[in-house]
Scaffold this motif. Structure first.
Motif, PDB file in Angstrom:
ATOM      1  N   MET A 163      32.275 112.478  61.413  1.00 52.77           N
ATOM      2  CA  MET A 163      32.014 112.970  60.072  1.00 52.77           C
ATOM      3  C   MET A 163      31.578 111.799  59.193  1.00 52.77           C
ATOM      4  SD  MET A 163      32.327 115.951  58.405  1.00 52.77           S
ATOM      5  CE  MET A 163      33.668 117.058  58.222  1.00 52.77           C
ATOM      6  N   GLU A 164      30.509 112.002  58.477  1.00 53.98           N
ATOM      7  CA  GLU A 164      30.003 111.008  57.525  1.00 53.98           C
ATOM      8  C   GLU A 164      30.465 111.396  56.124  1.00 53.98           C
ATOM      9  OE1 GLU A 164      27.815 108.292  58.152  1.00 53.98           O
ATOM     10  OE2 GLU A 164      28.274 108.704  60.242  1.00 53.98           O
ATOM     11  N   SER A 165      30.586 110.396  55.247  1.00 55.86           N
ATOM     12  CA  SER A 165      30.943 110.668  53.857  1.00 55.86           C
ATOM     13  C   SER A 165      30.186 109.700  52.954  1.00 55.86           C
ATOM     14  CB  SER A 165      32.446 110.518  53.656  1.00 55.86           C
ATOM     15  OG  SER A 165      32.791 110.861  52.345  1.00 55.86           O
ATOM     16  N   LYS A 166      29.664 110.215  51.866  1.00 52.41           N
ATOM     17  CA  LYS A 166      28.920 109.405  50.909  1.00 52.41           C
ATOM     18  C   LYS A 166      29.361 109.739  49.493  1.00 52.41           C
ATOM     19  CE  LYS A 166      24.581 108.920  53.272  1.00 52.41           C
ATOM     20  NZ  LYS A 166      24.807 107.491  53.249  1.00 52.41           N
ATOM     21  N   THR A 167      29.360 108.744  48.633  1.00 45.98           N
ATOM     22  CA  THR A 167      29.550 108.970  47.210  1.00 45.98           C
ATOM     23  C   THR A 167      28.174 109.293  46.637  1.00 45.98           C
ATOM     24  OG1 THR A 167      31.402 107.423  47.128  1.00 45.98           O
ATOM     25  CG2 THR A 167      30.295 107.930  45.042  1.00 45.98           C
ATOM     26  N   ILE A 168      28.092 110.386  45.893  1.00 48.25           N
ATOM     27  CA  ILE A 168      26.807 110.816  45.343  1.00 48.25           C
ATOM     28  C   ILE A 168      26.966 111.163  43.865  1.00 48.25           C
ATOM     29  CG2 ILE A 168      25.839 111.550  47.554  1.00 48.25           C
ATOM     30  CD1 ILE A 168      26.601 114.418  46.892  1.00 48.25           C
ATOM     31  N   PHE A 169      25.837 111.119  43.117  1.00 43.46           N
ATOM     32  CA  PHE A 169      25.857 111.289  41.669  1.00 43.46           C
ATOM     33  C   PHE A 169      24.861 112.366  41.245  1.00 43.46           C
ATOM     34  CE2 PHE A 169      27.073 106.989  42.754  1.00 43.46           C
ATOM     35  CZ  PHE A 169      28.249 106.838  42.049  1.00 43.46           C
ATOM     36  N   HIS A 170      25.306 113.227  40.347  1.00 45.15           N
ATOM     37  CA  HIS A 170      24.530 114.348  39.825  1.00 45.15           C
ATOM     38  C   HIS A 170      24.319 114.086  38.332  1.00 45.15           C
ATOM     39  CE1 HIS A 170      23.204 118.549  39.821  1.00 45.15           C
ATOM     40  NE2 HIS A 170      24.096 118.877  38.905  1.00 45.15           N
ATOM     41  N   THR A 171      23.070 113.922  37.903  1.00 47.55           N
ATOM     42  CA  THR A 171      22.763 113.641  36.502  1.00 47.55           C
ATOM     43  C   THR A 171      22.313 114.929  35.819  1.00 47.55           C
ATOM     44  OG1 THR A 171      21.989 111.448  37.193  1.00 47.55           O
ATOM     45  CG2 THR A 171      21.422 112.147  34.966  1.00 47.55           C
ATOM     46  N   VAL A 172      22.930 115.247  34.681  1.00 49.34           N
ATOM     47  CA  VAL A 172      22.597 116.465  33.948  1.00 49.34           C
ATOM     48  C   VAL A 172      22.458 116.166  32.462  1.00 49.34           C
ATOM     49  CG1 VAL A 172      23.770 117.965  35.611  1.00 49.34           C
ATOM     50  CG2 VAL A 172      25.016 117.177  33.613  1.00 49.34           C
ATOM     51  N   GLU A 173      21.751 117.028  31.774  1.00 46.81           N
ATOM     52  CA  GLU A 173      21.593 116.883  30.331  1.00 46.81           C
ATOM     53  C   GLU A 173      22.931 117.106  29.644  1.00 46.81           C
ATOM     54  OE1 GLU A 173      18.697 118.417  26.734  1.00 46.81           O
ATOM     55  OE2 GLU A 173      18.802 119.601  28.562  1.00 46.81           O
ATOM     56  N   ASP A 174      23.226 116.268  28.652  1.00 44.52           N
ATOM     57  CA  ASP A 174      24.439 116.430  27.857  1.00 44.52           C
ATOM     58  C   ASP A 174      24.117 117.372  26.701  1.00 44.52           C
ATOM     59  OD1 ASP A 174      26.731 116.286  26.339  1.00 44.52           O
ATOM     60  OD2 ASP A 174      26.736 114.104  26.162  1.00 44.52           O
ATOM     61  N   ARG A 175      24.629 118.588  26.782  1.00 43.34           N
ATOM     62  CA  ARG A 175      24.432 119.595  25.734  1.00 43.34           C
ATOM     63  C   ARG A 175      25.731 119.829  24.977  1.00 43.34           C
ATOM     64  NH1 ARG A 175      20.984 124.025  29.291  1.00 43.34           N
ATOM     65  NH2 ARG A 175      19.218 122.651  29.691  1.00 43.34           N
ATOM     66  N   GLU A 176      26.614 118.826  25.014  1.00 45.82           N
ATOM     67  CA  GLU A 176      27.923 118.894  24.369  1.00 45.82           C
ATOM     68  C   GLU A 176      28.713 120.109  24.871  1.00 45.82           C
ATOM     69  OE1 GLU A 176      27.652 118.320  20.146  1.00 45.82           O
ATOM     70  OE2 GLU A 176      26.320 116.600  20.397  1.00 45.82           O
ATOM     71  N   ASN A 177      28.638 120.315  26.185  1.00 43.05           N
ATOM     72  CA  ASN A 177      29.333 121.433  26.822  1.00 43.05           C
ATOM     73  C   ASN A 177      30.123 120.939  28.037  1.00 43.05           C
ATOM     74  OD1 ASN A 177      27.101 120.767  28.373  1.00 43.05           O
ATOM     75  ND2 ASN A 177      26.524 122.883  28.792  1.00 43.05           N
ATOM     76  N   ILE A 178      30.938 119.932  27.801  1.00 43.43           N
ATOM     77  CA  ILE A 178      31.659 119.272  28.892  1.00 43.43           C
ATOM     78  C   ILE A 178      32.494 120.243  29.717  1.00 43.43           C
ATOM     79  CG2 ILE A 178      33.626 118.589  27.469  1.00 43.43           C
ATOM     80  CD1 ILE A 178      32.711 115.956  29.607  1.00 43.43           C
ATOM     81  N   ASP A 179      33.146 121.207  29.067  1.00 42.86           N
ATOM     82  CA  ASP A 179      33.972 122.165  29.811  1.00 42.86           C
ATOM     83  C   ASP A 179      33.109 122.974  30.775  1.00 42.86           C
ATOM     84  OD1 ASP A 179      36.254 121.329  28.502  1.00 42.86           O
ATOM     85  OD2 ASP A 179      36.115 122.858  26.938  1.00 42.86           O
ATOM     86  N   TYR A 180      31.944 123.398  30.306  1.00 46.04           N
ATOM     87  CA  TYR A 180      31.038 124.175  31.154  1.00 46.04           C
ATOM     88  C   TYR A 180      30.568 123.333  32.346  1.00 46.04           C
ATOM     89  CZ  TYR A 180      27.192 127.107  32.670  1.00 46.04           C
ATOM     90  OH  TYR A 180      26.358 127.880  33.439  1.00 46.04           O
ATOM     91  N   VAL A 181      30.214 122.078  32.099  1.00 45.03           N
ATOM     92  CA  VAL A 181      29.761 121.194  33.179  1.00 45.03           C
ATOM     93  C   VAL A 181      30.895 120.976  34.184  1.00 45.03           C
ATOM     94  CG1 VAL A 181      28.957 118.866  33.750  1.00 45.03           C
ATOM     95  CG2 VAL A 181      27.973 120.072  31.791  1.00 45.03           C
ATOM     96  N   GLU A 182      32.095 120.694  33.682  1.00 47.28           N
ATOM     97  CA  GLU A 182      33.227 120.475  34.585  1.00 47.28           C
ATOM     98  C   GLU A 182      33.494 121.686  35.475  1.00 47.28           C
ATOM     99  OE1 GLU A 182      36.343 119.442  31.811  1.00 47.28           O
ATOM    100  OE2 GLU A 182      36.166 117.321  32.325  1.00 47.28           O
ATOM    101  N   GLN A 183      33.306 122.882  34.936  1.00 46.26           N
ATOM    102  CA  GLN A 183      33.607 124.109  35.684  1.00 46.26           C
ATOM    103  C   GLN A 183      32.458 124.578  36.566  1.00 46.26           C
ATOM    104  OE1 GLN A 183      34.829 126.916  32.667  1.00 46.26           O
ATOM    105  NE2 GLN A 183      36.453 125.566  31.957  1.00 46.26           N
TER     106      GLN A 183
END
Length: 178
Positions: free
Chosen positions: A1-21
């Motif tokens: 099994m391989e594992s990598k740390t990866i990053f997802h960049t999204v627009e900040d629309r001041e909706n942190i709760d929505y992004v987290e969920q």
């Protein structure tokens, strides 16, 4: 099994709760480089920042782990056999569709619809998509260089290989406390 740390960049629309969920967010754009899927930068937070600055006025970066078996990743960056097969398939498709412009997402979609495509993600080096600051020339007066931070992108097709939920790691501050 391989594992990598990866990053997802999204627009900040001041909706942190929505992004987290709800992150990651699926890209369905016809201009998506590797076809429809959830896009991540492989291992490089610097590339995730570069993309955020290029694409958005304000942005968030989410981090997660991607764990997969070798036969679940269609690796067009680090798997010579898969790159060779992709090149051969591209030649065949160009012959078949001589009147069309054949692109990477066109070939990938063709493979998904016309072959056994068992992969949960696609990995590729997005050449010339990144800043030039990570280049180090091999010798003076020559254009050949070593890319010390290549823009390697992963398009996740099946989220089962992701450690969910994603964690927002940028920006850090009181308003983004996890």
């Amino acid at each position: 099994m391989e594992s990598k740390t990866i990053f997802h960049t999204v627009e900040d629309r001041e909706n942190i709760d929505y992004v987290e969920q709800n992150a990651p967010f699926k890209c369905k754009s016809k201009s998506a480089w590797l076809g429809e899927g959830y896009y991540f930068w492989d291992s490089s937070i610097d590339t995730a920042h570069w993309w955020g600055k290029q694409r958005y006025k304000s942005y968030l970066i989410c981090k997660t782990e991607c764990s997969y078996k070798m036969d679940e990743m269609y690796d067009l960056y680090n798997n010579a056999k898969q790159r060779s097969e992709f090149r051969e398939m591209t030649s065949l498709i160009k012959e078949k569709y001589s009147s069309k412009t054949v692109t990477v997402p066109f070939v990938i979609e063709y493979l998904k619809q016309n072959t056994k495509f068992p992969y949960k993600a696609i990995r590729a080096y997005a050449v010339n998509s990144n800043r030039n600051s990570s280049r180090l020339n091999f010798i003076e007066k020559n254009n050949a260089y070593l890319d010390l931070d290549p823009a390697i992108q992963i398009c996740v097709i099946d989220k089962s290989i992701l450690d969910l939920p994603l964690k927002i790691i940028y920006p850090q501050g009181e308003e983004y406390t996890l």
